[in-house]
Structure formats: structure tokens, C-alpha cells
Design an enzyme around this catalytic site. Structure first.
Site, PDB file in Angstrom:
ATOM      1  N   TYR A  34       0.945  -1.210  -0.109  1.00 57.42           N
ATOM      2  CA  TYR A  34       0.044   0.166  -0.035  1.00 57.42           C
ATOM      3  C   TYR A  34       0.812   1.232   0.159  1.00 57.42           C
ATOM      4  CZ  TYR A  34       0.883   1.031   4.990  1.00 57.42           C
ATOM      5  OH  TYR A  34       1.624   1.239   6.075  1.00 57.42           O
ATOM      6  N   ARG A  53       8.406   3.178  -5.069  1.00 60.05           N
ATOM      7  CA  ARG A  53       8.444   2.381  -3.735  1.00 60.05           C
ATOM      8  C   ARG A  53       7.301   1.505  -4.022  1.00 60.05           C
ATOM      9  NH1 ARG A  53       7.686   5.105   2.025  1.00 60.05           N
ATOM     10  NH2 ARG A  53       5.445   5.309   1.210  1.00 60.05           N
ATOM     11  N   ARG A 101      -8.138 -20.219  -1.428  1.00 55.88           N
ATOM     12  CA  ARG A 101      -7.112 -19.834  -0.312  1.00 55.88           C
ATOM     13  C   ARG A 101      -5.801 -20.913  -0.527  1.00 55.88           C
ATOM     14  NH1 ARG A 101      -5.567 -21.458   4.655  1.00 55.88           N
ATOM     15  NH2 ARG A 101      -4.751 -19.612   5.925  1.00 55.88           N
ATOM     16  N   HIS A 103      -1.395 -21.205   0.496  1.00 58.01           N
ATOM     17  CA  HIS A 103      -0.236 -20.723   0.945  1.00 58.01           C
ATOM     18  C   HIS A 103       0.658 -20.309  -0.167  1.00 58.01           C
ATOM     19  CE1 HIS A 103      -1.558 -21.272   5.266  1.00 58.01           C
ATOM     20  NE2 HIS A 103      -0.399 -20.904   5.741  1.00 58.01           N
ATOM     21  N   LYS A 148      -2.883 -16.550  15.878  1.00 60.28           N
ATOM     22  CA  LYS A 148      -3.053 -16.872  14.664  1.00 60.28           C
ATOM     23  C   LYS A 148      -3.518 -15.824  13.694  1.00 60.28           C
ATOM     24  CE  LYS A 148      -4.983 -21.134  12.389  1.00 60.28           C
ATOM     25  NZ  LYS A 148      -4.059 -21.557  11.836  1.00 60.28           N
ATOM     26  N   GLU A 181       8.999 -23.805  13.097  1.00 65.43           N
ATOM     27  CA  GLU A 181       8.023 -24.562  12.656  1.00 65.43           C
ATOM     28  C   GLU A 181       7.874 -24.332  11.337  1.00 65.43           C
ATOM     29  OE1 GLU A 181       4.085 -22.602  13.655  1.00 65.43           O
ATOM     30  OE2 GLU A 181       4.963 -20.550  13.583  1.00 65.43           O
ATOM     31  N   LEU A 205       3.372 -21.007  16.466  1.00 66.65           N
ATOM     32  CA  LEU A 205       1.822 -21.140  16.447  1.00 66.65           C
ATOM     33  C   LEU A 205       1.445 -22.378  17.434  1.00 66.65           C
ATOM     34  CD1 LEU A 205      -1.071 -19.825  15.372  1.00 66.65           C
ATOM     35  CD2 LEU A 205      -1.307 -21.988  14.379  1.00 66.65           C
TER      36      LEU A 205
HETATM   37  N1  PDD Z   1      -2.304 -23.500   9.427  1.00 62.58           N
HETATM   38  N2  PDD Z   1       1.891 -23.095  12.228  1.00 62.58           N
HETATM   39  C1  PDD Z   1       1.728 -22.537  11.359  1.00 62.58           C
HETATM   40  C2  PDD Z   1       2.462 -21.032  11.011  1.00 62.58           C
HETATM   41  C3  PDD Z   1       0.239 -22.631  10.938  1.00 62.58           C
HETATM   42  O1  PDD Z   1      -0.244 -21.589  10.098  1.00 62.58           O
HETATM   43  C4  PDD Z   1      -0.635 -23.704  11.112  1.00 62.58           C
HETATM   44  C5  PDD Z   1      -1.724 -24.121  10.790  1.00 62.58           C
HETATM   45  C6  PDD Z   1       0.041 -24.585  11.977  1.00 62.58           C
HETATM   46  C7  PDD Z   1      -0.559 -25.924  12.535  1.00 62.58           C
HETATM   47  O2  PDD Z   1      -1.824 -25.670  13.416  1.00 62.58           O
HETATM   48  P1  PDD Z   1      -3.189 -26.544  13.456  1.00 62.58           P
HETATM   49  O3  PDD Z   1      -2.464 -27.958  13.934  1.00 62.58           O
HETATM   50  O4  PDD Z   1      -3.744 -25.606  14.403  1.00 62.58           O
HETATM   51  O5  PDD Z   1      -3.727 -26.631  12.119  1.00 62.58           O
HETATM   52  C8  PDD Z   1       1.334 -24.433  12.581  1.00 62.58           C
HETATM   53  C9  PDD Z   1      -3.643 -23.700   8.916  1.00 62.58           C
HETATM   54  C10 PDD Z   1      -3.687 -25.364   8.423  1.00 62.58           C
HETATM   55  C11 PDD Z   1      -3.677 -22.808   7.561  1.00 62.58           C
HETATM   56  O6  PDD Z   1      -3.128 -21.573   7.567  1.00 62.58           O
HETATM   57  O7  PDD Z   1      -4.092 -23.342   6.446  1.00 62.58           O
END
Ligand code: PDD
Length: 289
Positions: A34, A53, A101, A103, A148, A181, A205
Site C-alpha cells: 500500500y 516504492r 485460499r 499458501h 493466528k 515451525e 503457532l
Molecule cells: N495453518 N504453524 C502455522 C504457522 C500454521 O499456519 C499452522 C496451521 C500450524 C498448525 O496448526 P494446526 O494444527 O492448529 O492446524 C502451525 C492452517 C492449517 C492454515 O493456515 O491453512
């Protein structure tokens, strides 16, 4: 504010009639950039510098360019003009766009361009005594991984890097070389006979699946340690696996392209995969099946 006109993907319309897709990645993953531009005397200040930028950000994130510099500057002008802004600001945001959706970073999707203008007597401190106070805070941007939030852009970029390398997941390693993680999973490692996973100290998380698997492991009589593992110890680990709501318990066979440990899944991982699958089935099977 009634009568305020905003812009979204080619249209100027009243702000209360504007909408974007619920699947927009700006909303779901903070996958966007933005700019805020100053309006003084009804004129946009230094639009070219803001455009450049924004372009650097878009290029770094591989988000498609939504407009040329001349369109950017006329859009800012028009937002200020339609809203009668003499002094204030124009806000513009470009998101990667809307798609199912994931990642992973989707390619060839249409970016979303939106903007609005705000009237304000700027800068505000001039009305507040003529000088300002400050406080000092430690720079924890962004180290609240235990929340989260939807601030998933780093996770998304890491997941895409893993995908480009032919891997399933990217595992974050801290500056001090601790394994934290995955981009969307928690990480477990079997080291010296005990199951290790990072403590829930705000740097990861607290995964729901992680907690379930720790509980299953304890019931199985497997030694567990909520302690961070150093990355150099991964290679001497006997087993490693990932957990997550959309991953279940996934055995890891390679790290950075190198096969490690023995045959994946190893014995502890295999037990936990079986126990987790049984639990999932038991708690979700329709009654009477
Ligand atoms: N993501 N670490 C991160 C950064 C996460 O985004 C997730 C879950 C986990 C695993 O947490 P859980 O067992 O509660 O799903 C660990 C979800 C699945 C997502 O963003 O799609």
C-alpha cells in the site's frame, strides 16, 4: 462518512457500496502492498516517489503491476478531487488478487487495486501542543507467531520457495539456528529416543494438531520434550514429521534435498500416524457406522 467516493478495480463508487472478494489474498494473507500520499492544497505530493516504492514492493513480491505511473497519479488526483480534499491523504492498496485460499503464491491472477481519500488537518501534532512525546518499545516486529493472525505473507513466500524446490514445506529456522515451525505446520523431531517439538513460547503457532500429537505420544509412553532443536541436529535426528489441520502427521524424508534418517516414516512417526488416523476416524465417524 456519507458521500465519500472510493476506487476499486476501475470503478469510482460510494465507499459504502464498495466490496472486494472474500477470497482476496490481501484480506486472507496480507498479500498486498500500500501507499499513503499527502494531499496539500488539493494537490498530491511526490506521487512519482510513492509509485516507484510501490513498484519495488510489487516486484519483490511478484505481484502483477495494476497501473502505469500516469494512471497511478491520475487515480490519486481523481480521488482527491472527487472527495474535495484540500488537505489530507490518499490511500492506495494493491493485493495479489482473489483466488482459492492457498499458501502457495498463485501465478497469473488479476491484482486488486483499491483506494480512498481522507480529509484531515495534517500534521496532527500541530493542534496538540506543538510538540510530541514518545515511548520506547522493543522491536518485536513481527515476533508474535503464537497469534493466528492473517499476516501470512512471509509464510506464503516461504511455502512457494519450498514448492519451487520440489518440497512440501518450508521450515523456519531462527537467527540462533533453532528450528521453529513450518509455514503452515508444526515440526517434531526424534532425537536421542525422545520426541522434541518447539515450546509454545510465542515463537510458533500453538497448533491444535501439535497438542493432540503430544498427548497421543505421552499415552503411547513415548518420551516428549517441548524444547527447541538446533538445525545442525536435524541431520542426526532419527525421524522428523510435520503436523497440521490440513497435513495430519506427515513424515519428512528429505531436508534441503538431502535424505536423512532411515526409511520414512520411522517407527515412532508410524505409530503416531496410526494413532492420529484412528482418533480422527473415531471422533468424526457418523454414529452407528
Ligand atoms: N495453518 N504453524 C502455522 C504457522 C500454521 O499456519 C499452522 C496451521 C500450524 C498448525 O496448526 P494446526 O494444527 O492448529 O492446524 C502451525 C492452517 C492449517 C492454515 O493456515 O491453512
Amino acid at each position: 462518512m456519507s458521500g465519500r467516493i472510493c476506487y476499486i478495480d476501475g470503478d469510482f463508487l460510494p465507499i459504502d457500496q464498495a466490496s472486494i472478494s472474500i477470497l482476496d489474498r490481501g484480506l486472507l494473507l496480507a498479500d498486498s502492498v500500500y501507499e499513503v500520499l499527502r494531499v496539500e492544497n488539493g494537490t498530491i505530493f511526490r506521487s512519482g516517489q510513492h509509485y516507484r516504492r510501490m513498484m519495488r514492493g510489487l516486484e519483490a513480491l511478484a505481484i502483477a503491476t495494476p497501473c502505469a505511473e500516469s494512471q497511478f497519479s491520475s487515480l490519486c488526483d481523481e480521488l482527491a478531487q472527487r472527495n474535495g480534499i484540500e488537505q489530507g491523504s490518499v490511500y492506495l492498496q494493491v493485493t495479489r488478487g482473489a483466488t482459492e485460499r492457498t499458501h502457495l503464491v498463485p501465478r497469473n491472477i488479476q491484482p486488486t487495486l483499491l483506494g480512498f481519500a481522507s480529509s484531515a488537518d495534517l500534521p496532527k501534532w500541530k493542534d496538540q501542543g506543538g510538540s510530541v512525546g514518545v515511548i520506547t518499545v522493543s522491536d518485536t516486529r513481527w515476533s508474535h507467531c503464537g497469534i493466528k493472525t492473517t499476516m501470512l505473507l512471509p509464510n506464503s513466500l516461504a511455502k512457494q520457495r519450498a514448492n519451487d524446490a520440489g518440497a512440501y514445506e518450508a521450515v523456519f529456522v531462527s537467527e540462533e539456528a533453532f528450528v521453529r515451525e513450518g509455514a503452515s505446520t508444526n515440526v517434531f523431531v526424534v532425537l536421542d529416543g525422545a520426541l522434541h517439538t518447539h515450546p509454545t513460547d510465542g515463537r510458533i503457532l500453538p497448533g491444535v494438531t501439535r497438542a493432540i500429537v503430544l498427548d497421543l505420544a505421552r499415552r503411547e509412553g513415548i518420551a516428549t520434550k517441548e524444547e527447541a532443536v538446533r538445525v545442525e541436529h536435524l541431520r542426526k535426528a532419527g525421524e522428523m514429521f510435520l503436523t497440521g489441520t490440513t497435513t495430519d502427521v506427515a513424515p519428512v524424508s528429505t531436508i534441503d534435498g538431502v535424505t536423512f534418517g532411515g526409511h520414512a516414516p520411522g517407527p515412532i512417526t508410524e505409530r503416531l500416524i496410526t494413532r492420529f488416523a484412528a482418533l480422527l476416524e473415531a471422533e468424526t465417524a457418523p454414529a452407528g457406522r
